[in-house]
Design a protein around this motif. Structure first.
Motif, mmCIF file in Angstrom:
data_model
loop_
_atom_site.group_PDB
_atom_site.id
_atom_site.type_symbol
_atom_site.label_atom_id
_atom_site.label_comp_id
_atom_site.label_asym_id
_atom_site.label_seq_id
_atom_site.Cartn_x
_atom_site.Cartn_y
_atom_site.Cartn_z
ATOM 1 N N VAL A 186 -39.988 15.966 70.940
ATOM 2 C CA VAL A 186 -39.758 14.519 70.888
ATOM 3 C C VAL A 186 -41.017 13.713 70.621
ATOM 4 O O VAL A 186 -40.957 12.488 70.522
ATOM 5 C CB VAL A 186 -39.126 14.004 72.203
ATOM 6 C CG1 VAL A 186 -37.792 14.639 72.439
ATOM 7 C CG2 VAL A 186 -40.052 14.247 73.388
ATOM 8 N N LYS A 187 -42.170 14.347 70.495
ATOM 9 C CA LYS A 187 -43.409 13.580 70.387
ATOM 10 C C LYS A 187 -43.489 12.756 69.113
ATOM 11 O O LYS A 187 -44.269 11.796 69.037
ATOM 12 C CB LYS A 187 -44.617 14.504 70.489
ATOM 13 C CG LYS A 187 -44.805 15.446 69.303
ATOM 14 C CD LYS A 187 -46.056 16.278 69.488
ATOM 15 C CE LYS A 187 -46.310 17.191 68.286
ATOM 16 N NZ LYS A 187 -47.546 17.989 68.464
ATOM 17 N N SER A 188 -42.688 13.114 68.090
ATOM 18 C CA SER A 188 -42.709 12.338 66.856
ATOM 19 C C SER A 188 -41.924 11.043 66.969
ATOM 20 O O SER A 188 -41.937 10.218 66.068
ATOM 21 C CB SER A 188 -42.147 13.173 65.708
ATOM 22 O OG SER A 188 -40.808 13.565 65.985
ATOM 23 N N GLY A 189 -41.226 10.836 68.088
ATOM 24 C CA GLY A 189 -40.494 9.597 68.309
ATOM 25 C C GLY A 189 -39.134 9.610 67.631
ATOM 26 O O GLY A 189 -38.525 10.653 67.433
ATOM 27 N N GLY A 190 -38.652 8.414 67.265
ATOM 28 C CA GLY A 190 -37.370 8.302 66.576
ATOM 29 C C GLY A 190 -36.197 8.648 67.472
ATOM 30 O O GLY A 190 -36.205 8.428 68.676
ATOM 31 N N SER A 191 -35.160 9.226 66.854
ATOM 32 C CA SER A 191 -33.920 9.506 67.574
ATOM 33 C C SER A 191 -34.114 10.529 68.683
ATOM 34 O O SER A 191 -33.437 10.469 69.716
ATOM 35 C CB SER A 191 -32.854 9.998 66.595
ATOM 36 O OG SER A 191 -33.245 11.224 65.991
#
Length: 287
Positions: free
Chosen positions: A176-181
């Protein structure tokens, strides 16, 4: 009165956070090396759960309340609710896994490196990690909020905090570190579960049922749905996602939402019978 009640809940939450931080410090300074060799921080969760129980006892003593007012009522009924929750949570994950397999979404291979030592340390971790979360989010604070702002609002507020807590605790992981959904789902998924657990806590008057549901779900999820990029080591089975669904998490999220809807219906069915035995003059508001 409202501000006083909110202050009690906030004070408990602050002390709970401090308890987990203190637990991590104590374990880091004094725990033997073998306690963390399997990569599961069960010593921190164990000490944290004991400290939060102490915080709960302190808050109750200051208010001259009994343990039941924090959702802690030991006895056969408590154990029965815990067992029902454990079986229901495990069955929901098992049913979800079965449906996904039938739908050709994924299949499983035995995880041969999995050891009995990891099973024991991992199970201990989940027991105390779930106990910490239930004490913090479905114990004293939830009930004080319910007294001040009503049951439904209290459940929603604590569910939102539970989702935010998961963003802080695992929001920097590889998945999840890339963010977004992915980051949004890190909060939304636990928030939905917290609503179910909150309803179970307030309708039964204790944390046994939500504790069982939460633990049964998390433990079985560890066995069937832990992927190499997740925080926990893979459980007994290594999930293999078919090529068509490898980059499409929507089916897993939809499955989770359906399972949580079934969990809520189970909670309502279990508690309806209990509430129906009460005297007619004691009307219980539906959550």
């Amino acid at each position: 009165m409202l501000l006083k009640t909110l202050g009690k809940a906030l004070g408990f939450l602050v002390l709970s956070v401090a308890s987990v931080v203190l637990a991590a410090m104590l374990v880091g300074m004094f725990a033997p090396a073998w306690a963390s060799r399997d990569g599961q921080p069960w010593p921190v969760m164990t000490v944290g759960a004991l400290l939060i129980l102490g915080v709960t006892a302190l808050c109750l003593r200051l208010e001259r309340r009994g343990w039941a007012t924090a959702g802690l009522r030991p006895g056969w009924a408590w154990l029965r609710q815990l067992a029902i929750g454990l079986c229901s949570g495990a069955a929901l994950v098992g049913g979800l896994a079965w449906l996904l397999m039938l739908g050709g979404v994924l299949y499983w291979q035995p995880n041969r490196p999995f050891t009995m030592a990891l099973m024991l340390s991992g199970t201990t971790y989940f027991v105390f990690a779930v106990l910490v979360e239930e004490l913090v989010f479905r114990g004293y604070a939830l009930r004080r909020l319910a007294e001040g702002i009503g049951k439904t609002k209290a459940i929603v507020v604590m569910a939102a905090l539970f989702g935010g807590y998961h963003v802080l605790s695992i929001g920097s992981s590889l998945s999840v570190k890339s963010g977004g959904s992915e980051l949004v789902w890190t909060a939304v998924g636990p928030l939905v579960g917290a609503i179910v657990f909150g309803v179970a806590a307030l309708r039964t008057g204790g944390i046994a049922l939500p504790l069982g549901l939460h633990l049964g779900w998390n433990w079985m999820q560890w066995q069937f749905f832990t992927f190499p990029g997740d925080d926990n080591p893979i459980g007994l089975w290594n999930p293999i996602v078919t090529a068509h669904y490898a980059d499409n998490p929507a089916v897993f999220r939809l499955g989770y939402l359906v399972a949580m809807t079934v969990a809520l219906l189970v909670v309502l069915a279990i508690t309806r019978k209990k509430q129906g035995l009460r005297a007619p003059t004691l009307r219980v508001a539906s959550l």
